[in-house]
Design an enzyme around this catalytic site. Structure first.
Site: not given
Length: 423
Positions: A300, A305, A335
């Site tokens: 990320n 993103h 996550d």
């Protein structure tokens, strides 16, 4: 099993009316019988006292001259009186001078002038001559004939009362059915409306009495309900469409399409309620798998993103592909994922499922032309083995997941137990 149907209003009113009428007649009959019994008993008692007094006067000369034969003849002359049981003449010293019949001499002597009970009466009358008491006369008489007469009267009254109540019941039912016909029709209409939900039905108004005015008010209420019901159906149709969309937004993760944290909490509470109702004897288990992605933050941060969202979508699809239809996968946020497995037969089967999840996540993942080293760490907890309430279950699974992280990631740990299986 079909429910027992309550008696109709007409039947209940008829039963109540007949019961009240029967009770009133029975009380009246009992009161009349008591009055008649008292009157006849008093009449018989007065007649017995007069007869005993007369016999005592006739016995005085015979008793004065100790003429037993004349005394017995006088007793026999009175013995033809109905109900008379015994006559005993005693001297002043208490010895029996004469008696009728033969067994009367053995009867116990009581000096009380009068004894009366429901079976009969006993009188003790002094025998006097010129004001001097020369003996006593005991007069015993039965109420058997009186009681038998009253019993016959009671039986006759019951024979008359029974058919009368049956006839009155039939007549009352007919008259009440006619009188209550408008009210019964209104009741049938109300039941039909409740069954069919057809608020366009109306009650007929036959007369402008209390029932007629009730029917008019009922029709007015139906008209208002009909209008309200039509408006409500339109509003419900609109709100149903809006509600489905809102429910989807409230309970679904927009990125992965999985149920979200709110749906997870509600589902977990429901499963605990089901386990509570089933009870410990059922042997049912519930498993929670707390899943945290490995190396997701690095992807990320490095690729942005958009790449992270792509990783989450692909990982969700991969994990869903190895689940049963009864298993439910949730995205809790970031996550973090959770998997609820109900009706667990053997904990080892859940451990094998955790290994498959880890394996499918570790397969090469190509994002923006690069293979991303994403993995999964899983913490397992079971109900009732490791927890007995939702909060403790979450805590146990979270602790097991961190234990798996410390063991090197890409593996799983079960709560409390210190074994692991690498994937």
């Amino acid at each position: 099993m079909r429910p027992t149907r309550a008696p109709s209003l007409v039947r209940r009113l008829t039963r109540l009316s007949v019961a009240v009428m029967g009770a009133a007649l029975l009380v009246s009959a009992l009161a009349l019988a008591a009055w008649v019994h008292h009157s006849l008993r008093e009449a018989q008692l007065k007649s017995a006292e007069q007869s005993a007094q007369l016999l005592a006067e006739n016995l005085a000369p015979a008793l004065a001259f100790h003429d037993r034969e004349a005394t017995r003849d006088a007793l026999v002359a009175f013995s033809r009186r109905e109900g008379l049981q015994a006559l005993v003449v005693r001297e002043p010293n208490g010895e029996t001078f004469a008696h009728w019949p033969g067994a009367a001499a053995s009867a116990p002597w009581v000096d009380a002038p009068r004894q009366v009970d429901w079976q009969g009466l006993r009188l003790v009358v002094p025998v006097q001559l010129q004001g001097e008491r020369i003996g006593s006369l005991a007069w015993t008489e039965s109420f058997e004939a009186l009681n038998a007469t009253l019993l016959r009267l009671g039986a006759g009254a019951l024979l008359v009362l029974g058919p009368s109540l049956v006839g009155a019941s039939l007549l009352l039912r007919w008259t009440q059915r006619r009188a209550l016909a408008p009210l019964l029709a209104l009741s049938r209409l109300a039941e039909r409306v409740a069954t069919t939900q057809d608020y366009s039905l109306r009650a007929p108004v036959r007369e402008q009495d209390e029932v007629g005015r009730l029917a008019e008010r009922f029709n007015g209420m139906l008209r208002r309900i009909q209008v309200w019901h039509e408006d409500m159906n339109q509003q419900l149709a609109q709100e149903r469409q809006s509600g489905q969309a809102l429910h989807q937004l409230a309970h679904r993760d927009t990125l992965t399409g999985l149920p979200n944290r709110l749906a997870f909490e509600l589902t977990l509470e429901r499963l605990f309620v089901d386990l509570h109702h089933a009870g410990p004897a059922s042997g049912q288990r519930l498993a929670l798998l707390f899943i945290d992605l490995d190396n997701f933050k690095a992807v990320n941060d490095r690729l942005g993103h958009g790449a992270g969202d792509a990783v989450l979508g692909e990982v969700s699809s991969r994990m869903s592909s190895v689940l049963r239809a009864s298993d439910t996968l949730f995205r809790l946020g970031g996550d973090e994922f959770a998997l609820l497995v109900a009706d667990v037969a053997e904990p080892e089967a859940v451990e094998q499922l955790a290994a498959r999840l880890i394996a499918t996540v570790r397969e090469p993942l190509l994002i923006q032309g690069e293979v991303q080293p994403v993995g999964a760490t899983v913490g397992l907890a079971f109900v009732p083995d490791d927890a007995t309430d939702p909060q403790s279950l979450l805590g146990a699974a979270d602790a097991a997941m961190y234990a798996a992280k410390h063991a090197g990631k890409n593996t799983y740990r079960r709560a409390v137990r210190a074994h692991s299986v690498g994937a």
